[in-house]
Design a protein around this motif. Structure first.
Motif, mmCIF file in Angstrom:
data_model
loop_
_atom_site.group_PDB
_atom_site.id
_atom_site.type_symbol
_atom_site.label_atom_id
_atom_site.label_comp_id
_atom_site.label_asym_id
_atom_site.label_seq_id
_atom_site.Cartn_x
_atom_site.Cartn_y
_atom_site.Cartn_z
ATOM 1 N N LYS A 107 -24.258 58.899 10.376
ATOM 2 C CA LYS A 107 -23.689 58.147 11.509
ATOM 3 C C LYS A 107 -23.734 56.651 11.194
ATOM 4 C CE LYS A 107 -23.847 57.575 16.490
ATOM 5 N NZ LYS A 107 -24.431 58.016 17.763
ATOM 6 N N PRO A 108 -22.568 55.986 11.184
ATOM 7 C CA PRO A 108 -22.560 54.565 10.826
ATOM 8 C C PRO A 108 -23.090 53.677 11.952
ATOM 9 C CG PRO A 108 -20.309 55.374 11.169
ATOM 10 C CD PRO A 108 -21.224 56.519 11.428
ATOM 11 N N LYS A 109 -23.591 52.512 11.539
ATOM 12 C CA LYS A 109 -24.045 51.491 12.490
ATOM 13 C C LYS A 109 -22.824 50.897 13.208
ATOM 14 C CE LYS A 109 -25.921 47.699 10.658
ATOM 15 N NZ LYS A 109 -26.951 46.929 9.938
ATOM 16 N N GLY A 110 -21.711 50.861 12.499
ATOM 17 C CA GLY A 110 -20.452 50.354 13.038
ATOM 18 C C GLY A 110 -19.349 50.709 12.058
ATOM 19 N N ILE A 111 -18.106 50.583 12.498
ATOM 20 C CA ILE A 111 -16.956 50.918 11.645
ATOM 21 C C ILE A 111 -16.076 49.688 11.500
ATOM 22 C CG2 ILE A 111 -14.885 52.367 11.411
ATOM 23 C CD1 ILE A 111 -16.316 54.383 13.333
ATOM 24 N N LEU A 112 -15.712 49.385 10.254
ATOM 25 C CA LEU A 112 -14.664 48.388 10.004
ATOM 26 C C LEU A 112 -13.434 49.174 9.580
ATOM 27 C CD1 LEU A 112 -13.798 45.401 9.762
ATOM 28 C CD2 LEU A 112 -14.328 45.575 7.323
ATOM 29 N N ALA A 113 -12.409 49.150 10.432
ATOM 30 C CA ALA A 113 -11.190 49.918 10.166
ATOM 31 C C ALA A 113 -10.075 48.981 9.723
ATOM 32 C CB ALA A 113 -10.782 50.681 11.423
ATOM 33 N N ILE A 114 -9.406 49.357 8.638
ATOM 34 C CA ILE A 114 -8.261 48.580 8.140
ATOM 35 C C ILE A 114 -7.013 49.396 8.456
ATOM 36 C CG2 ILE A 114 -7.144 47.609 6.094
ATOM 37 C CD1 ILE A 114 -10.621 48.039 5.467
ATOM 38 N N SER A 115 -6.178 48.860 9.342
ATOM 39 C CA SER A 115 -5.075 49.659 9.863
ATOM 40 C C SER A 115 -3.716 49.197 9.367
ATOM 41 C CB SER A 115 -5.074 49.607 11.393
ATOM 42 O OG SER A 115 -3.918 50.251 11.890
ATOM 43 N N ALA A 116 -2.940 50.159 8.874
ATOM 44 C CA ALA A 116 -1.547 49.910 8.480
ATOM 45 C C ALA A 116 -0.731 49.378 9.646
ATOM 46 C CB ALA A 116 -0.919 51.211 7.985
ATOM 47 N N HIS A 117 -1.156 49.684 10.858
ATOM 48 C CA HIS A 117 -0.358 49.331 12.035
ATOM 49 C C HIS A 117 -0.636 47.930 12.556
ATOM 50 C CE1 HIS A 117 1.858 53.042 12.643
ATOM 51 N NE2 HIS A 117 0.838 53.586 12.014
ATOM 52 N N TRP A 118 -1.518 47.213 11.876
ATOM 53 C CA TRP A 118 -1.729 45.809 12.241
ATOM 54 C C TRP A 118 -1.370 44.990 11.002
ATOM 55 C CZ3 TRP A 118 -6.885 42.971 13.744
ATOM 56 C CH2 TRP A 118 -6.562 41.842 14.517
ATOM 57 N N TYR A 119 -0.102 44.690 10.863
ATOM 58 C CA TYR A 119 0.478 44.050 9.673
ATOM 59 C C TYR A 119 0.830 42.633 10.099
ATOM 60 C CZ TYR A 119 3.240 44.284 5.279
ATOM 61 O OH TYR A 119 3.735 44.118 4.001
ATOM 62 N N THR A 120 0.108 41.661 9.576
ATOM 63 C CA THR A 120 0.108 40.330 10.179
ATOM 64 C C THR A 120 0.324 39.221 9.155
ATOM 65 O OG1 THR A 120 -2.286 40.241 9.855
ATOM 66 C CG2 THR A 120 -1.506 41.023 12.010
ATOM 67 N N ASP A 155 -19.287 56.175 20.756
ATOM 68 C CA ASP A 155 -20.538 55.409 20.836
ATOM 69 C C ASP A 155 -20.823 54.586 19.583
ATOM 70 O OD1 ASP A 155 -20.949 57.578 19.187
ATOM 71 O OD2 ASP A 155 -22.947 58.048 19.963
ATOM 72 N N ILE A 156 -19.827 54.478 18.692
ATOM 73 C CA ILE A 156 -20.012 53.682 17.479
ATOM 74 C C ILE A 156 -19.144 52.426 17.592
ATOM 75 C CG2 ILE A 156 -19.767 53.619 14.961
ATOM 76 C CD1 ILE A 156 -20.055 56.724 15.057
ATOM 77 N N PRO A 157 -19.751 51.234 17.476
ATOM 78 C CA PRO A 157 -18.957 50.011 17.560
ATOM 79 C C PRO A 157 -17.847 50.004 16.501
ATOM 80 C CG PRO A 157 -21.296 49.505 17.635
ATOM 81 C CD PRO A 157 -21.182 50.958 17.286
ATOM 82 N N LEU A 158 -16.704 49.440 16.875
ATOM 83 C CA LEU A 158 -15.513 49.518 16.033
ATOM 84 C C LEU A 158 -14.818 48.157 15.987
ATOM 85 C CD1 LEU A 158 -13.377 51.304 14.559
ATOM 86 C CD2 LEU A 158 -12.520 51.975 16.800
ATOM 87 N N VAL A 159 -14.553 47.700 14.773
ATOM 88 C CA VAL A 159 -13.869 46.427 14.556
ATOM 89 C C VAL A 159 -12.658 46.709 13.667
ATOM 90 C CG1 VAL A 159 -14.075 44.134 13.490
ATOM 91 C CG2 VAL A 159 -16.006 45.092 14.764
ATOM 92 N N VAL A 160 -11.516 46.091 13.982
ATOM 93 C CA VAL A 160 -10.298 46.338 13.201
ATOM 94 C C VAL A 160 -9.930 45.087 12.398
ATOM 95 C CG1 VAL A 160 -7.903 47.145 13.267
ATOM 96 C CG2 VAL A 160 -9.522 47.909 15.026
ATOM 97 N N LEU A 161 -9.592 45.317 11.136
ATOM 98 C CA LEU A 161 -9.142 44.254 10.235
ATOM 99 C C LEU A 161 -7.668 44.494 9.949
ATOM 100 C CD1 LEU A 161 -10.563 41.907 8.566
ATOM 101 C CD2 LEU A 161 -10.476 43.485 6.626
#
Length: 260
Positions: free
Chosen positions: A41-54, A128-134
């Motif tokens: 179980k991760p402390k948090g997730i850093l997600a890199i999403s194709a759908h946030w193209y900036t 219940d796992i904090p999630l941050v998107v890059l």
């Protein structure tokens, strides 16, 4: 850490496919569940999403990120999904430290898009796992995306899961909904990438334009680029496991990777 030993988190690239995978049970989502059961179980997730193209690399900083329903024409049930994870201020700080604050833009306008929630809604339904998107910077070269992944590698030793979400082959203009497998060119491109990853010929993946039919594999590269972050965060001694190794509907690859 377990027994005083530092534990290295795996890293994952998911071929996310249709948003319907958020609510449908199929062989792909079954495999997601199976794979994520093997991840501590991760402390948090850093997600890199194709759908946030900036423009520029951006990170979600709003305390309670909103849902982004960035698709149209799907059943009502999909628009009612509410993934209620909170953000992780410590993780945001760490990403900014690792990338350098000059190289990252704090952004409170985005939230969880379907490239993210279609996966986490299945594999971490407890929310219940904090999630941050890059975001994926449209102006970076493939090599630069890979280098960002390298800088993020340290997060693995800190208990964070790095999750890339996209599709190796993603050409919606050529999709054939009646076709169970991929077109020959799609299978060939997907296999070339897979064989390069497994044999750790990362230069071939970075220089994907040398691969035959790369112009058919995708019209714009945002669904492909998240794999480069995952490969950047890879250690030489890591084991690479392929799952959901399949092209569907002609021009969509579900092929996914866990590296540990």
């Amino acid at each position: 850490s377990i027994g005083g030993l530092k534990m290295k988190m795996p890293i994952v690239f998911i071929g996310h496919g249709s948003p319907m995978n958020a609510i449908e049970d199929n062989k792909f989502t079954d495999k997601w569940l199976e794979i994520f059961k093997t991840i501590p179980k991760p402390k948090g997730i850093l997600a890199i999403s194709a759908h946030w193209y900036t423009k520029g690399t951006r990170i979600t900083t709003v305390k309670e990120p909103k849902m982004v329903y960035d698709m149209s024409g799907f059943p009502k049930e999909l628009y009612e999904i509410n993934y209620d994870a909170i953000t992780d201020e410590l993780l945001i700080e760490r990403v900014e430290e690792l990338l350098g604050t000059d190289n990252i833009i704090e952004d409170n306008t985005w939230g969880y898009d379907h490239g993210i929630w279609s996966i986490v809604n299945r594999v971490y339904p407890e929310q219940d796992i904090p999630l941050v998107v890059l975001s994926v910077d449209a102006y970076k070269t493939p090599k630069e995306h890979y280098e960002v992944g390298k800088k993020l590698r340290e997060l693995r030793e800190e208990g964070y899961l790095i999750l890339g979400s996209g599709n190796i082959v993603h050409n919606l203009g050529l999709v054939d909904f009646q076709k169970e497998n991929g077109y020959d060119w799609a299978e060939e491109f997907d296999n070339e990438i897979k064989n390069s990853i497994l044999s750790k010929k990362i230069d071939t993946v970075i220089n994907f334009e040398i691969i035959k039919n790369n112009n058919l594999a995708f019209r714009t590269p945002e669904h492909f680029l998240p794999i480069l972050y995952i490969l950047g965060a890879n250690h030489e001694e890591d084991e690479i496991i392929v799952f959901n190794d399949k092209c569907i509907m002609g021009s969509l690859s579900m092929t996914s990777y866990i590296i540990k």
